[in-house]
Write a protein that holds these residues in place. Structure first.
Motif, PDB file in Angstrom:
ATOM      1  N   ALA A 167       0.832  -1.205   0.000  1.00  0.00           N
ATOM      2  CA  ALA A 167       0.000   0.000   0.000  1.00  0.00           C
ATOM      3  C   ALA A 167       0.867   1.254   0.000  1.00  0.00           C
ATOM      4  CB  ALA A 167      -0.922  -0.007   1.214  1.00  0.00           C
ATOM      5  N   ASP A 168       1.952   1.224   0.770  1.00  0.00           N
ATOM      6  CA  ASP A 168       2.844   2.382   0.839  1.00  0.00           C
ATOM      7  C   ASP A 168       3.494   2.632  -0.510  1.00  0.00           C
ATOM      8  OD1 ASP A 168       4.430   4.331   2.623  1.00  0.00           O
ATOM      9  OD2 ASP A 168       6.026   3.199   1.626  1.00  0.00           O
ATOM     10  N   TRP A 169       3.949   1.572  -1.165  1.00  0.00           N
ATOM     11  CA  TRP A 169       4.629   1.736  -2.452  1.00  0.00           C
ATOM     12  C   TRP A 169       3.679   2.273  -3.518  1.00  0.00           C
ATOM     13  CZ3 TRP A 169       9.022   2.354  -4.785  1.00  0.00           C
ATOM     14  CH2 TRP A 169       9.103   2.159  -6.168  1.00  0.00           C
ATOM     15  N   THR A 170       2.504   1.686  -3.612  1.00  0.00           N
ATOM     16  CA  THR A 170       1.593   2.077  -4.685  1.00  0.00           C
ATOM     17  C   THR A 170       0.974   3.454  -4.433  1.00  0.00           C
ATOM     18  OG1 THR A 170      -0.187   0.842  -3.588  1.00  0.00           O
ATOM     19  CG2 THR A 170       1.038  -0.300  -5.305  1.00  0.00           C
ATOM     20  N   ALA A 171       0.756   3.822  -3.164  1.00  0.00           N
ATOM     21  CA  ALA A 171       0.094   5.085  -2.863  1.00  0.00           C
ATOM     22  C   ALA A 171       1.050   6.266  -2.774  1.00  0.00           C
ATOM     23  CB  ALA A 171      -0.675   4.970  -1.543  1.00  0.00           C
ATOM     24  N   ASN A 228      12.958  -1.838  -6.831  1.00  0.00           N
ATOM     25  CA  ASN A 228      12.267  -1.629  -5.570  1.00  0.00           C
ATOM     26  C   ASN A 228      12.653  -2.774  -4.642  1.00  0.00           C
ATOM     27  OD1 ASN A 228      10.509  -1.131  -3.459  1.00  0.00           O
ATOM     28  ND2 ASN A 228       8.791  -2.136  -4.470  1.00  0.00           N
ATOM     29  N   PRO A 229      13.858  -2.745  -4.057  1.00  0.00           N
ATOM     30  CA  PRO A 229      14.301  -3.849  -3.232  1.00  0.00           C
ATOM     31  C   PRO A 229      13.722  -3.794  -1.834  1.00  0.00           C
ATOM     32  CG  PRO A 229      15.984  -2.190  -3.285  1.00  0.00           C
ATOM     33  CD  PRO A 229      14.869  -1.701  -4.177  1.00  0.00           C
ATOM     34  N   SER A 230      13.707  -4.933  -1.172  1.00  0.00           N
ATOM     35  CA  SER A 230      13.315  -5.014   0.226  1.00  0.00           C
ATOM     36  C   SER A 230      14.434  -5.712   0.973  1.00  0.00           C
ATOM     37  CB  SER A 230      12.013  -5.811   0.381  1.00  0.00           C
ATOM     38  OG  SER A 230      11.694  -5.977   1.738  1.00  0.00           O
ATOM     39  N   SER A 231      14.811  -5.177   2.138  1.00  0.00           N
ATOM     40  CA  SER A 231      15.961  -5.721   2.843  1.00  0.00           C
ATOM     41  C   SER A 231      15.570  -6.664   3.971  1.00  0.00           C
ATOM     42  CB  SER A 231      16.801  -4.569   3.413  1.00  0.00           C
ATOM     43  OG  SER A 231      16.040  -3.785   4.305  1.00  0.00           O
ATOM     44  N   ALA A 232      14.405  -7.272   3.868  1.00  0.00           N
ATOM     45  CA  ALA A 232      14.023  -8.292   4.833  1.00  0.00           C
ATOM     46  C   ALA A 232      13.078  -9.272   4.147  1.00  0.00           C
ATOM     47  CB  ALA A 232      13.349  -7.666   6.050  1.00  0.00           C
ATOM     48  N   SER A 233      12.895 -10.424   4.766  1.00  0.00           N
ATOM     49  CA  SER A 233      12.073 -11.453   4.142  1.00  0.00           C
ATOM     50  C   SER A 233      10.596 -11.204   4.389  1.00  0.00           C
ATOM     51  CB  SER A 233      12.452 -12.821   4.711  1.00  0.00           C
ATOM     52  OG  SER A 233      12.202 -12.837   6.101  1.00  0.00           O
ATOM     53  N   GLY A 234       9.743 -11.858   3.614  1.00  0.00           N
ATOM     54  CA  GLY A 234       8.299 -11.743   3.794  1.00  0.00           C
ATOM     55  C   GLY A 234       7.633 -11.561   2.462  1.00  0.00           C
ATOM     56  N   ALA A 235       7.636 -10.351   1.954  1.00  0.00           N
ATOM     57  CA  ALA A 235       7.043 -10.076   0.649  1.00  0.00           C
ATOM     58  C   ALA A 235       8.011  -9.242  -0.154  1.00  0.00           C
ATOM     59  CB  ALA A 235       5.722  -9.326   0.796  1.00  0.00           C
ATOM     60  N   SER A 236       7.967  -9.386  -1.441  1.00  0.00           N
ATOM     61  CA  SER A 236       8.820  -8.566  -2.292  1.00  0.00           C
ATOM     62  C   SER A 236       7.998  -8.025  -3.441  1.00  0.00           C
ATOM     63  CB  SER A 236       9.989  -9.398  -2.838  1.00  0.00           C
ATOM     64  OG  SER A 236       9.505 -10.461  -3.630  1.00  0.00           O
ATOM     65  N   GLY A 237       8.391  -6.887  -3.934  1.00  0.00           N
ATOM     66  CA  GLY A 237       7.680  -6.285  -5.050  1.00  0.00           C
ATOM     67  C   GLY A 237       8.643  -5.854  -6.119  1.00  0.00           C
ATOM     68  N   SER A 238       8.240  -5.942  -7.358  1.00  0.00           N
ATOM     69  CA  SER A 238       9.061  -5.434  -8.453  1.00  0.00           C
ATOM     70  C   SER A 238       8.180  -4.568  -9.330  1.00  0.00           C
ATOM     71  CB  SER A 238       9.638  -6.589  -9.275  1.00  0.00           C
ATOM     72  OG  SER A 238       8.609  -7.345  -9.869  1.00  0.00           O
ATOM     73  N   THR A 239       8.711  -3.441  -9.731  1.00  0.00           N
ATOM     74  CA  THR A 239       7.958  -2.523 -10.566  1.00  0.00           C
ATOM     75  C   THR A 239       8.460  -2.619 -11.989  1.00  0.00           C
ATOM     76  OG1 THR A 239       7.704  -1.024  -8.713  1.00  0.00           O
ATOM     77  CG2 THR A 239       7.288  -0.117 -10.888  1.00  0.00           C
ATOM     78  N   ARG A 240       7.570  -2.855 -12.930  1.00  0.00           N
ATOM     79  CA  ARG A 240       7.942  -2.922 -14.334  1.00  0.00           C
ATOM     80  C   ARG A 240       7.377  -1.702 -15.059  1.00  0.00           C
ATOM     81  NH1 ARG A 240       6.030  -8.218 -13.251  1.00  0.00           N
ATOM     82  NH2 ARG A 240       7.733  -9.701 -12.993  1.00  0.00           N
ATOM     83  N   ARG A 241       7.871  -1.450 -16.240  1.00  0.00           N
ATOM     84  CA  ARG A 241       7.391  -0.317 -17.012  1.00  0.00           C
ATOM     85  C   ARG A 241       6.531  -0.809 -18.171  1.00  0.00           C
ATOM     86  NH1 ARG A 241       8.237   3.767 -13.781  1.00  0.00           N
ATOM     87  NH2 ARG A 241       7.856   5.115 -15.558  1.00  0.00           N
TER      88      ARG A 241
END
Length: 230
Positions: A184-188, A205-218
């Motif tokens: 929500a933070d990333w998209t908003a 859009n890297p994440s430095s801990a485990s759990g969920a990851s997101g990648s933004t494409r164009r």
């Protein structure tokens, strides 16, 4: 045979691509080389932007990361300082509860919340060949959130002014609801920027801990679209 840094990075990218599903694998053209403006082979530095002082106007309203007790100025008995900052290039500084420094000057520190502080840091990066900034973002849903939001805006402004790229690096330490709240933070809030970091043609859009990851494409029109995996 001499192995260059670029050769090593290209080999690593090929290994990662081989472990992905066909739909997620990078196009062959993206693996072939880094276009102008990409950050592969360039210098990236981490950036916290997490120092604040009482009276600087930051929503957190305290001595953020300068003191153990943020409601009180740093002093010999209340300090989180591990290395005293050189503040000669900053136009605004803030008096601590320390005595004068060894050179007789008052013991003052800077605030990241001052735009001139961020601009000075980015000017240094420009002068010394630092191409990209990784702005670390901790859980923004608590009391630190408004100040972190403001710092992202200040970093973007400085990046545009001094021709640097930056990207958001999430830190999910102790962030129990990270999987839904990070998305929500990333998209908003965080996905709209003109100076994003591109790796092999994609926005990072890297994440430095485990759990969920997101990648933004164009998309073809340049609009960011997010794909999330748990």
């Amino acid at each position: 045979m001499t192995i260059s840094r670029r050769t090593l990075l290209a080999g690593a990218a090929a290994v990662v691509g081989a472990t992905q599903t066909p739909a997620a694998a990078a196009p062959a053209s993206a693996v072939a080389g880094s276009p102008p403006g990409d950050v592969v082979g360039k210098v990236t530095v981490g950036y916290q932007g997490w120092f604040a002082c009482a009276g600087d106007g930051a929503p957190i309203n305290g001595w953020w990361h300068w003191s153990r007790d943020w409601s009180q100025p740093p002093s010999p008995s209340n300090t989180a300082i591990v290395s005293w900052p050189d503040v000669r290039d900053f136009t605004s500084t803030y008096q601590t509860a320390y005595g004068n420094l060894g050179n007789g000057q008052p013991a003052r520190v800077f605030s990241s919340y001052d735009q001139q502080t961020v601009n000075t840091h980015f000017a240094w990066m420009q002068q010394h060949g630092c191409d990209t900034v990784a702005l670390q973002r901790f859980n923004p849903t608590g009391g630190e959130g408004p100040t972190r939001d403001a710092m992202a805006v200040k970093v973007r402004q400085a990046a545009e002014q001094y021709g640097r790229k930056f990207y958001i690096m999430y830190d999910a330490t102790a962030w129990t609801s990270m999987q839904s709240e990070l998305k929500a933070d990333w998209t908003a809030k965080m996905s709209v920027t003109r100076h994003h970091r591109r790796t092999r043609g994609r926005t990072a859009n890297p994440s430095s801990a485990s759990g969920a990851s997101g990648s933004t494409r164009r998309t073809r029109r340049g609009r960011p679209t997010c794909a999330w995996t748990s």
